[in-house]
Each structure stands twice: as C-alpha cells, then as structure tokens.
Motif scaffolding. Structure first.
Motif, PDB file in Angstrom:
ATOM      1  N   ASN A 132      69.907  10.817  54.704  1.00  0.00           N
ATOM      2  CA  ASN A 132      70.135  12.178  55.187  1.00  0.00           C
ATOM      3  C   ASN A 132      71.496  12.724  54.786  1.00  0.00           C
ATOM      4  O   ASN A 132      71.638  13.912  54.488  1.00  0.00           O
ATOM      5  CB  ASN A 132      69.996  12.230  56.712  1.00  0.00           C
ATOM      6  CG  ASN A 132      68.574  11.998  57.162  1.00  0.00           C
ATOM      7  OD1 ASN A 132      67.636  12.165  56.381  1.00  0.00           O
ATOM      8  ND2 ASN A 132      68.385  11.603  58.410  1.00  0.00           N
ATOM      9  N   GLU A 133      72.512  11.856  54.785  1.00  0.00           N
ATOM     10  CA  GLU A 133      73.866  12.295  54.468  1.00  0.00           C
ATOM     11  C   GLU A 133      73.954  12.810  53.033  1.00  0.00           C
ATOM     12  O   GLU A 133      74.574  13.852  52.764  1.00  0.00           O
ATOM     13  CB  GLU A 133      74.848  11.137  54.669  1.00  0.00           C
ATOM     14  CG  GLU A 133      76.303  11.534  54.482  1.00  0.00           C
ATOM     15  CD  GLU A 133      77.259  10.357  54.590  1.00  0.00           C
ATOM     16  OE1 GLU A 133      78.462  10.572  54.334  1.00  0.00           O
ATOM     17  OE2 GLU A 133      76.816   9.247  54.918  1.00  0.00           O
ATOM     18  N   SER A 136      71.905  16.105  52.701  1.00  0.00           N
ATOM     19  CA  SER A 136      72.635  17.201  53.371  1.00  0.00           C
ATOM     20  C   SER A 136      73.810  17.669  52.530  1.00  0.00           C
ATOM     21  O   SER A 136      74.072  18.871  52.422  1.00  0.00           O
ATOM     22  CB  SER A 136      73.134  16.745  54.745  1.00  0.00           C
ATOM     23  OG  SER A 136      72.048  16.454  55.591  1.00  0.00           O
ATOM     24  N   ASP A 140      74.130  21.388  51.195  1.00  0.00           N
ATOM     25  CA  ASP A 140      75.282  22.170  51.667  1.00  0.00           C
ATOM     26  C   ASP A 140      76.165  22.654  50.522  1.00  0.00           C
ATOM     27  O   ASP A 140      76.827  23.690  50.642  1.00  0.00           O
ATOM     28  CB  ASP A 140      76.129  21.343  52.638  1.00  0.00           C
ATOM     29  CG  ASP A 140      75.413  21.072  53.956  1.00  0.00           C
ATOM     30  OD1 ASP A 140      74.417  21.759  54.229  1.00  0.00           O
ATOM     31  OD2 ASP A 140      75.836  20.158  54.693  1.00  0.00           O
ATOM     32  N   ASP A 172      62.515  14.123  50.511  1.00  0.00           N
ATOM     33  CA  ASP A 172      63.216  13.863  51.767  1.00  0.00           C
ATOM     34  C   ASP A 172      62.808  14.881  52.833  1.00  0.00           C
ATOM     35  O   ASP A 172      62.616  16.063  52.534  1.00  0.00           O
ATOM     36  CB  ASP A 172      64.728  13.942  51.527  1.00  0.00           C
ATOM     37  CG  ASP A 172      65.530  13.666  52.775  1.00  0.00           C
ATOM     38  OD1 ASP A 172      65.697  12.482  53.132  1.00  0.00           O
ATOM     39  OD2 ASP A 172      65.984  14.647  53.404  1.00  0.00           O
ATOM     40  N   ASP A 173      62.698  14.444  54.075  1.00  0.00           N
ATOM     41  CA  ASP A 173      62.256  15.329  55.161  1.00  0.00           C
ATOM     42  C   ASP A 173      63.216  16.497  55.373  1.00  0.00           C
ATOM     43  O   ASP A 173      62.785  17.641  55.554  1.00  0.00           O
ATOM     44  CB  ASP A 173      62.102  14.533  56.465  1.00  0.00           C
ATOM     45  CG  ASP A 173      60.895  13.600  56.425  1.00  0.00           C
ATOM     46  OD1 ASP A 173      59.986  13.845  55.604  1.00  0.00           O
ATOM     47  OD2 ASP A 173      60.866  12.626  57.206  1.00  0.00           O
ATOM     48  N   ASN A 174      64.519  16.210  55.331  1.00  0.00           N
ATOM     49  CA  ASN A 174      65.496  17.293  55.477  1.00  0.00           C
ATOM     50  C   ASN A 174      65.472  18.227  54.272  1.00  0.00           C
ATOM     51  O   ASN A 174      65.636  19.444  54.402  1.00  0.00           O
ATOM     52  CB  ASN A 174      66.908  16.728  55.642  1.00  0.00           C
ATOM     53  CG  ASN A 174      67.132  16.147  57.023  1.00  0.00           C
ATOM     54  OD1 ASN A 174      66.345  16.382  57.926  1.00  0.00           O
ATOM     55  ND2 ASN A 174      68.195  15.376  57.188  1.00  0.00           N
ATOM     56  N   LYS A 177      62.353  20.442  54.437  1.00  0.00           N
ATOM     57  CA  LYS A 177      62.530  21.410  55.531  1.00  0.00           C
ATOM     58  C   LYS A 177      63.386  22.583  55.072  1.00  0.00           C
ATOM     59  O   LYS A 177      63.057  23.748  55.306  1.00  0.00           O
ATOM     60  CB  LYS A 177      63.170  20.722  56.736  1.00  0.00           C
ATOM     61  CG  LYS A 177      63.389  21.651  57.929  1.00  0.00           C
ATOM     62  CD  LYS A 177      64.064  20.900  59.064  1.00  0.00           C
ATOM     63  CE  LYS A 177      64.339  21.845  60.237  1.00  0.00           C
ATOM     64  NZ  LYS A 177      65.064  21.160  61.343  1.00  0.00           N
ATOM     65  N   TYR A 178      64.505  22.260  54.395  1.00  0.00           N
ATOM     66  CA  TYR A 178      65.399  23.310  53.892  1.00  0.00           C
ATOM     67  C   TYR A 178      64.692  24.173  52.852  1.00  0.00           C
ATOM     68  O   TYR A 178      64.767  25.407  52.889  1.00  0.00           O
ATOM     69  CB  TYR A 178      66.645  22.670  53.277  1.00  0.00           C
ATOM     70  CG  TYR A 178      67.483  23.631  52.467  1.00  0.00           C
ATOM     71  CD1 TYR A 178      68.352  24.523  53.087  1.00  0.00           C
ATOM     72  CD2 TYR A 178      67.397  23.643  51.068  1.00  0.00           C
ATOM     73  CE1 TYR A 178      69.117  25.413  52.335  1.00  0.00           C
ATOM     74  CE2 TYR A 178      68.156  24.528  50.322  1.00  0.00           C
ATOM     75  CZ  TYR A 178      69.009  25.407  50.957  1.00  0.00           C
ATOM     76  OH  TYR A 178      69.750  26.295  50.205  1.00  0.00           O
ATOM     77  N   GLU A 181      62.101  26.667  54.200  1.00  0.00           N
ATOM     78  CA  GLU A 181      62.595  27.697  55.118  1.00  0.00           C
ATOM     79  C   GLU A 181      62.551  29.082  54.485  1.00  0.00           C
ATOM     80  O   GLU A 181      62.523  30.087  55.196  1.00  0.00           O
ATOM     81  CB  GLU A 181      64.035  27.375  55.549  1.00  0.00           C
ATOM     82  CG  GLU A 181      64.132  26.308  56.618  1.00  0.00           C
ATOM     83  CD  GLU A 181      65.580  25.961  56.950  1.00  0.00           C
ATOM     84  OE1 GLU A 181      66.491  26.460  56.238  1.00  0.00           O
ATOM     85  OE2 GLU A 181      65.798  25.180  57.891  1.00  0.00           O
TER      86      GLU A 181
END
Length: 243
Positions: A132-133, A136, A140, A172-174, A177-178, A181
């Motif tokens: 996740n890191e 992200s 970002d 990846d799930d994150n 998701k992003y 959106e």
C-alpha cells in the motif's frame, strides 16, 4: 574496491568514474544497496550528479556520453529500490521524484530515451514487492499521467515498461479504487492499453493488459467501456492465435 569507490563518490574529481565502476556491480553484490544507502554523504552526491543534467533536458545538449554516465548513477538508485532492506527508506525519502523529469521528457533522441528507460526501471524495481505504501506514493506523486504519456509517445521498450507499471497499480486494491473514482482516469487507461494491445505480440505485455482489463471489469462503468471498446479487439482471430 567497492568501499573505495563509494568513498570516491563524495569527491567531485573522482565521482563519475566511481559511479560507473559501481554500476557494474549492481547485480553482483547484494550488499551494495546497503553500502550506498547508509554511507554518509553518498546519496547526496549521487543526486547532485543526477540533478546536474536537468538544465539540459529542454534542449538537445545532452550527449550520449553524459547520458550514459547519468544512467549509471540512476542504476545505483535502482539497486537501492530493489533491495528489501532499503526500499521503504528510499521511498520515504521521496528520492524517486528526482527521476520524474526524465520520465516526463518527450525528446526521442537515443540519449534522452536511455534516461527515461533507466528511470522507469527504478519505479518498476519499487514494485518488485507491491504494498500500500508504494502504491500510495506513486498515486500521490501523480505518476499515472506521466506513464500514460510514455505509453503514447515513448519508444517501444519504454511503452512496455510503463504499461507494466500501470497494470501493477491497477491490480492493487488502493490503485484500482483511485483509478475508478473518476471516469477520465479509467477511460484513459483503457484507451492507452487498447492502443498497445493492437499489433503487440509480446506475450508478457498481452498478459499484463488482460489482467488489468479483468480488474477494471469489476467496476460497472469501466466494464461498459471495456464491452464496447475491447471486446472486438480480443475476439479477433489473429489476436486469439497469438495469445
């Protein structure tokens, strides 16, 4: 000799030769990443060398020789990004951002393309073990638009590496998701991957793209775009035969 070269990186007069020598040991010495990362002043010196070429990126003044030397410096960053003991500290330092100007550059000359490829390889190395890191951080720092730009205008090899990175973010799930959106995000990814799917006979790339499409199909709106735009492409007899 490795310790000697690492110490010589801090001296401007011996830095380039030391970096070139060390780059030859990136895959031969599994402790090199630790020596580079934890030796005081080494990373600052490597970054100073990388940054020195920024002023020439908007012109055609980067020589092949200079590009190769900077690529050697970037390969040392790849070594650190690949190592499980240094990867997260490397990420927390935000050093990968220093490579974004090379990824974003659109000059197609060989020397500029080498800088782009080596920089993309560092990002790819970070994703050696996805968590996740890392995802992200990439989200970002807005790397997805830069990767799509490479997929559109880069060389064949840089397009493939960029495509691999995007597909890993999608898995990846994150990441998914992003992306889901906003319609413009998943639409852009689908369209650029669709272009790469055409006449691409690389099994690994096809596999990556299909996995990304499969993940995107879990989103209702993205699924509709896939049904309308992609179904014909992957139902083609030539494509099926290659697959």
């Amino acid at each position: 000799m490795i310790i000697k070269w690492i110490n010589e990186i801090k001296n401007e007069n011996t830095r380039i030769k030391a970096i070139v020598n060390l780059s030859k040991y990136v895959e031969k010495n599994n402790k090199l990443a630790l020596y580079l990362w934890y030796t005081r002043g080494t990373m600052a010196a490597i970054l100073q060398e990388i940054i020195s070429i920024y002023q020439y990126l908007s012109s055609s003044k980067v020589t092949l020789e200079k590009s190769n030397k900077i690529c050697c410096a970037i390969s040392l960053l790849q070594c650190i990004a690949s190592n499980s003991e240094t990867r997260h500290e490397f990420l927390e330092s935000k050093i990968p951002i220093f490579l974004y100007p090379f990824i974003n550059n659109t000059n197609k000359a060989k020397q500029y393309e080498y800088l782009k490829l080596t920089s993309l390889s560092v990002i790819n190395a970070l994703l050696k073990k996805i968590d996740n890191e890392i995802i992200s951080f990439l989200i970002d720092t807005a790397i997805i638009p830069k990767l799509l730009k490479v997929m559109e205008k880069g060389s064949e090899l840089s397009r493939k590496i960029a495509c691999c990175i995007v597909s890993q973010i999608v898995q990846d799930d994150n990441g998914i998701k992003y992306i889901c959106e906003a319609k413009e995000r998943y639409s852009a990814i689908i369209q650029y991957m669709k272009k790469m799917l055409k006449n691409n006979f690389n099994q690994r790339i096809i596999n990556r793209i299909l996995k990304a499409f499969l993940k995107l199909s879990e989103n209702k709106d993205a699924k509709n775009i896939l049904k309308n735009d992609i179904l014909k492409e992957i139902s083609d007899e030539n494509f099926i035969r290659v697959l």
